[in-house]
Design a protein around this motif. Structure first.
Motif, PDB file in Angstrom:
ATOM      1  N   LEU A 106      18.673  26.333  31.588  1.00  0.00           N
ATOM      2  CA  LEU A 106      18.554  26.897  32.942  1.00  0.00           C
ATOM      3  C   LEU A 106      17.183  27.535  33.130  1.00  0.00           C
ATOM      4  O   LEU A 106      16.507  27.293  34.132  1.00  0.00           O
ATOM      5  N   LEU A 107      16.773  28.327  32.167  1.00  0.00           N
ATOM      6  CA  LEU A 107      15.463  28.972  32.220  1.00  0.00           C
ATOM      7  C   LEU A 107      14.341  27.937  32.241  1.00  0.00           C
ATOM      8  O   LEU A 107      13.400  28.043  33.039  1.00  0.00           O
ATOM      9  N   SER A 138      14.488  24.788  33.228  1.00  0.00           N
ATOM     10  CA  SER A 138      14.460  24.032  34.491  1.00  0.00           C
ATOM     11  C   SER A 138      13.870  24.872  35.618  1.00  0.00           C
ATOM     12  O   SER A 138      13.164  24.357  36.488  1.00  0.00           O
ATOM     13  N   TRP A 139      14.127  26.183  35.593  1.00  0.00           N
ATOM     14  CA  TRP A 139      13.548  27.074  36.600  1.00  0.00           C
ATOM     15  C   TRP A 139      12.029  27.151  36.421  1.00  0.00           C
ATOM     16  O   TRP A 139      11.281  27.078  37.403  1.00  0.00           O
ATOM     17  N   ALA A 199      10.404  23.897  37.616  1.00  0.00           N
ATOM     18  CA  ALA A 199      10.288  23.842  39.082  1.00  0.00           C
ATOM     19  C   ALA A 199       9.123  24.693  39.569  1.00  0.00           C
ATOM     20  O   ALA A 199       8.371  24.285  40.450  1.00  0.00           O
ATOM     21  N   ARG A 200       8.959  25.876  38.981  1.00  0.00           N
ATOM     22  CA  ARG A 200       7.842  26.737  39.374  1.00  0.00           C
ATOM     23  C   ARG A 200       6.498  26.108  39.031  1.00  0.00           C
ATOM     24  O   ARG A 200       5.548  26.215  39.798  1.00  0.00           O
ATOM     25  N   ASP A 260       9.838  24.489  45.662  1.00  0.00           N
ATOM     26  CA  ASP A 260      10.911  25.454  45.864  1.00  0.00           C
ATOM     27  C   ASP A 260      12.231  24.701  45.987  1.00  0.00           C
ATOM     28  O   ASP A 260      12.347  23.759  46.756  1.00  0.00           O
ATOM     29  N   ARG A 261      13.226  25.140  45.225  1.00  0.00           N
ATOM     30  CA  ARG A 261      14.531  24.476  45.235  1.00  0.00           C
ATOM     31  C   ARG A 261      15.477  25.219  46.179  1.00  0.00           C
ATOM     32  O   ARG A 261      16.552  25.646  45.780  1.00  0.00           O
ATOM     33  N   GLU A 289      19.198  23.766  46.664  1.00  0.00           N
ATOM     34  CA  GLU A 289      20.110  23.800  45.523  1.00  0.00           C
ATOM     35  C   GLU A 289      20.617  25.199  45.189  1.00  0.00           C
ATOM     36  O   GLU A 289      21.459  25.352  44.311  1.00  0.00           O
ATOM     37  N   SER A 290      20.098  26.205  45.856  1.00  0.00           N
ATOM     38  CA  SER A 290      20.536  27.574  45.563  1.00  0.00           C
ATOM     39  C   SER A 290      21.059  28.288  46.807  1.00  0.00           C
ATOM     40  O   SER A 290      21.133  29.502  46.835  1.00  0.00           O
ATOM     41  N   ASP A 343      16.913  18.302  36.624  1.00  0.00           N
ATOM     42  CA  ASP A 343      18.123  19.021  37.014  1.00  0.00           C
ATOM     43  C   ASP A 343      19.372  18.226  36.626  1.00  0.00           C
ATOM     44  O   ASP A 343      20.390  18.810  36.259  1.00  0.00           O
TER      45      ASP A 343
END
Length: 178
Positions: free
Chosen positions: A29-30, A32-33, A36-37, A42-43, A46-47, A80
């Motif tokens: 999770l970390l 993938s975040w 993306a950054r 910006d996702r 998905e959030s 993802d």
């Protein structure tokens, strides 16, 4: 001599999995975040726990421009999808591991089901968003509704999956009293 002693727990899914499996989910999770950054995408879809509409998707994809849409579609969504597969598998293994340790299937499903079904929802969400990106600027109301609905389900189930993983850790290390 030790071989003659009965095995109380199955060794197919080792006890350490109940710590390292969720640790893997948090790590991916970390990562993938951070991925993306680093891609500067910006996702937002998905959030969004409140869901999103066709206008929201159109506005966001227009802001991205063709280059960031291509990055989102070809780099971020596959990453993802890999993350979704990781926590789907961890959820399934939590269910299996607790069941093999003698817990009722419903208790095991409560612990691992959030990640199992949340991951499946994440996969459907990713496929729907990929379809939206592939067909942009033409957006289908049905695909937007599917992506939005599965996003909401994914967020709720994944959150419950973290609680379930903590409960599974407790149950796995707790001796079963007959």
């Amino acid at each position: 001599m030790m071989e003659d002693l009965p095995t109380f727990y199955s060794t197919l899914i080792p006890l350490g999995f109940f710590f390292w499996g969720p640790a893997l989910v948090v790590l991916t999770l970390l990562l993938s975040w951070l991925w993306a950054r680093s891609l500067k995408v910006d996702r937002a879809l998905e959030s969004d726990l409140d869901g999103f509409t066709k206008d929201d998707v159109e506005k966001l994809f227009s802001l991205y421009g063709p280059e960031r849409r291509a990055i989102y579609r070809n780099k971020l969504l596959p990453a993802d999808l890999a993350f979704a597969l990781v926590y789907t598998i961890v959820g399934a293994l939590i269910i299996t591991g607790l069941s093999m340790r003698g817990y009722p299937w419903w208790m095991a499903a409560l612990c691992g089901g959030g990640w199992l079904f949340g991951g499946l929802c994440d996969i459907v969400e990713n496929l729907a968003i990929a379809r939206l990106l592939d067909r942009f600027p033409t957006l289908d109301d049905g695909t937007v509704a599917i992506a939005s609905g599965f996003t909401r389900l994914k967020l709720v189930l994944t959150g419950l999956g973290f609680i379930g993983a903590i409960a599974a850790y407790y149950l796995a290390f707790r001796p079963i009293v007959a």
